[in-house]
Write a protein that holds these residues in place. Structure first.
Motif, PDB file in Angstrom:
ATOM      1  N   GLU A   1       0.832  -1.206   0.000  1.00  0.00           N
ATOM      2  CA  GLU A   1       0.000   0.000   0.000  1.00  0.00           C
ATOM      3  C   GLU A   1       0.866   1.256   0.000  1.00  0.00           C
ATOM      4  O   GLU A   1       0.559   2.232  -0.684  1.00  0.00           O
ATOM      5  N   LEU A   2       1.939   1.219   0.760  1.00  0.00           N
ATOM      6  CA  LEU A   2       2.850   2.356   0.802  1.00  0.00           C
ATOM      7  C   LEU A   2       3.521   2.562  -0.553  1.00  0.00           C
ATOM      8  O   LEU A   2       3.614   3.692  -1.052  1.00  0.00           O
ATOM      9  N   MET A   3       3.949   1.465  -1.161  1.00  0.00           N
ATOM     10  CA  MET A   3       4.594   1.575  -2.477  1.00  0.00           C
ATOM     11  C   MET A   3       3.610   2.093  -3.524  1.00  0.00           C
ATOM     12  O   MET A   3       3.972   2.911  -4.385  1.00  0.00           O
ATOM     13  N   ALA A   4       2.351   1.668  -3.449  1.00  0.00           N
ATOM     14  CA  ALA A   4       1.346   2.123  -4.404  1.00  0.00           C
ATOM     15  C   ALA A   4       1.078   3.614  -4.237  1.00  0.00           C
ATOM     16  O   ALA A   4       0.960   4.360  -5.215  1.00  0.00           O
ATOM     17  N   ALA A   5       1.004   4.070  -2.992  1.00  0.00           N
ATOM     18  CA  ALA A   5       0.741   5.487  -2.742  1.00  0.00           C
ATOM     19  C   ALA A   5       1.901   6.352  -3.225  1.00  0.00           C
ATOM     20  O   ALA A   5       1.694   7.397  -3.860  1.00  0.00           O
ATOM     21  N   ILE A   6       3.118   5.928  -2.960  1.00  0.00           N
ATOM     22  CA  ILE A   6       4.286   6.706  -3.382  1.00  0.00           C
ATOM     23  C   ILE A   6       4.408   6.717  -4.896  1.00  0.00           C
ATOM     24  O   ILE A   6       4.652   7.763  -5.508  1.00  0.00           O
ATOM     25  N   SER A   7       4.215   5.550  -5.525  1.00  0.00           N
ATOM     26  CA  SER A   7       4.337   5.521  -6.983  1.00  0.00           C
ATOM     27  C   SER A   7       3.227   6.336  -7.645  1.00  0.00           C
ATOM     28  O   SER A   7       3.453   6.979  -8.669  1.00  0.00           O
ATOM     29  N   ALA A   8       2.034   6.343  -7.078  1.00  0.00           N
ATOM     30  CA  ALA A   8       0.949   7.151  -7.637  1.00  0.00           C
ATOM     31  C   ALA A   8       1.264   8.637  -7.505  1.00  0.00           C
ATOM     32  O   ALA A   8       1.007   9.421  -8.433  1.00  0.00           O
ATOM     33  N   ALA A   9       1.839   9.045  -6.380  1.00  0.00           N
ATOM     34  CA  ALA A   9       2.189  10.449  -6.194  1.00  0.00           C
ATOM     35  C   ALA A   9       3.292  10.879  -7.154  1.00  0.00           C
ATOM     36  O   ALA A   9       3.234  11.955  -7.760  1.00  0.00           O
TER      37      ALA A   9
ATOM     38  N   ALA B   1       4.038   9.437 -10.033  1.00  0.00           N
ATOM     39  CA  ALA B   1       3.497   9.402 -11.385  1.00  0.00           C
ATOM     40  C   ALA B   1       2.631  10.636 -11.658  1.00  0.00           C
ATOM     41  O   ALA B   1       2.686  11.206 -12.756  1.00  0.00           O
ATOM     42  N   ALA B   2       1.851  11.035 -10.692  1.00  0.00           N
ATOM     43  CA  ALA B   2       1.013  12.223 -10.877  1.00  0.00           C
ATOM     44  C   ALA B   2       1.873  13.459 -11.047  1.00  0.00           C
ATOM     45  O   ALA B   2       1.568  14.340 -11.864  1.00  0.00           O
ATOM     46  N   LYS B   3       2.946  13.560 -10.305  1.00  0.00           N
ATOM     47  CA  LYS B   3       3.834  14.719 -10.413  1.00  0.00           C
ATOM     48  C   LYS B   3       4.560  14.743 -11.756  1.00  0.00           C
ATOM     49  O   LYS B   3       4.734  15.788 -12.368  1.00  0.00           O
ATOM     50  N   MET B   4       4.964  13.563 -12.220  1.00  0.00           N
ATOM     51  CA  MET B   4       5.705  13.479 -13.487  1.00  0.00           C
ATOM     52  C   MET B   4       4.773  13.453 -14.693  1.00  0.00           C
ATOM     53  O   MET B   4       5.213  13.665 -15.819  1.00  0.00           O
ATOM     54  N   GLY B   5       3.497  13.169 -14.468  1.00  0.00           N
ATOM     55  CA  GLY B   5       2.543  13.126 -15.561  1.00  0.00           C
ATOM     56  C   GLY B   5       2.629  11.867 -16.386  1.00  0.00           C
ATOM     57  O   GLY B   5       2.353  11.886 -17.587  1.00  0.00           O
ATOM     58  N   ILE B   6       3.031  10.773 -15.761  1.00  0.00           N
ATOM     59  CA  ILE B   6       3.138   9.495 -16.481  1.00  0.00           C
ATOM     60  C   ILE B   6       2.297   8.450 -15.758  1.00  0.00           C
ATOM     61  O   ILE B   6       1.748   8.698 -14.697  1.00  0.00           O
ATOM     62  N   SER B   7       2.247   7.269 -16.299  1.00  0.00           N
ATOM     63  CA  SER B   7       1.478   6.179 -15.718  1.00  0.00           C
ATOM     64  C   SER B   7       2.248   5.551 -14.555  1.00  0.00           C
ATOM     65  O   SER B   7       3.469   5.389 -14.637  1.00  0.00           O
ATOM     66  N   PRO B   8       1.562   5.168 -13.502  1.00  0.00           N
ATOM     67  CA  PRO B   8       2.247   4.498 -12.385  1.00  0.00           C
ATOM     68  C   PRO B   8       2.860   3.161 -12.796  1.00  0.00           C
ATOM     69  O   PRO B   8       3.830   2.719 -12.201  1.00  0.00           O
ATOM     70  N   LYS B   9       2.305   2.507 -13.814  1.00  0.00           N
ATOM     71  CA  LYS B   9       2.853   1.218 -14.260  1.00  0.00           C
ATOM     72  C   LYS B   9       4.275   1.373 -14.792  1.00  0.00           C
ATOM     73  O   LYS B   9       5.118   0.498 -14.597  1.00  0.00           O
ATOM     74  N   SER B  10       4.551   2.492 -15.461  1.00  0.00           N
ATOM     75  CA  SER B  10       5.902   2.687 -15.988  1.00  0.00           C
ATOM     76  C   SER B  10       6.906   2.900 -14.855  1.00  0.00           C
ATOM     77  O   SER B  10       8.064   2.500 -14.969  1.00  0.00           O
ATOM     78  N   ILE B  11       6.498   3.495 -13.774  1.00  0.00           N
ATOM     79  CA  ILE B  11       7.396   3.669 -12.618  1.00  0.00           C
ATOM     80  C   ILE B  11       7.683   2.308 -11.996  1.00  0.00           C
ATOM     81  O   ILE B  11       8.824   1.983 -11.669  1.00  0.00           O
TER      82      ILE B  11
END
Length: 111
Positions: A83-91, A93-103
């Motif tokens: 859950e922590l990894m998902a929240a960080i990767s979503a944040a 990805a949102a900042k970079m403007g890309i998909s969380p899957k690519s991160i």
């Protein structure tokens, strides 16, 4: 005329017109002093209440044994928390403007 009678006359707008200038000024002074006195008294009472609440609700100091045990066991963050990894990767990805899957793909490839 005493102050009680003067304040009684001040309570009726019709009788204020019949007072002379000295009585009107005396009534104004008494009214101002009473208003300020009540306000200052209320503020002092509120300050006293806040001081008492601060003393009653203040945290009690911990005993030395409790402090020592809390210092001996440091908290370790759970690095593998999904859950922590998902929240960080979503944040990120949102900042970079890309998909969380690519991160996630990039992080998995580097391991």
């Amino acid at each position: 005329m005493n102050i009680t009678e003067l304040m009684g006359m001040f309570s009726n707008p019709e009788t204020i017109k019949s007072l002379n200038m000295g009585d009107k000024m005396m009534g104004v002074v008494v009214t101002v002093i009473l208003g300020m006195g009540i306000t200052i008294t209320a503020l002092i009472f509120i300050q006293f209440l806040i001081g008492m609440m601060t003393k009653l609700l203040a945290e009690k100091p911990k005993s030395e044994a409790a402090v020592e045990t809390s210092q001996k066991t440091p908290l370790k963050p759970d690095v593998n928390d999904p859950e922590l990894m998902a929240a960080i990767s979503a944040a990120v990805a949102a900042k970079m403007g890309i998909s969380p899957k690519s991160i996630v793909k990039t992080v998995v490839e580097k391991r």
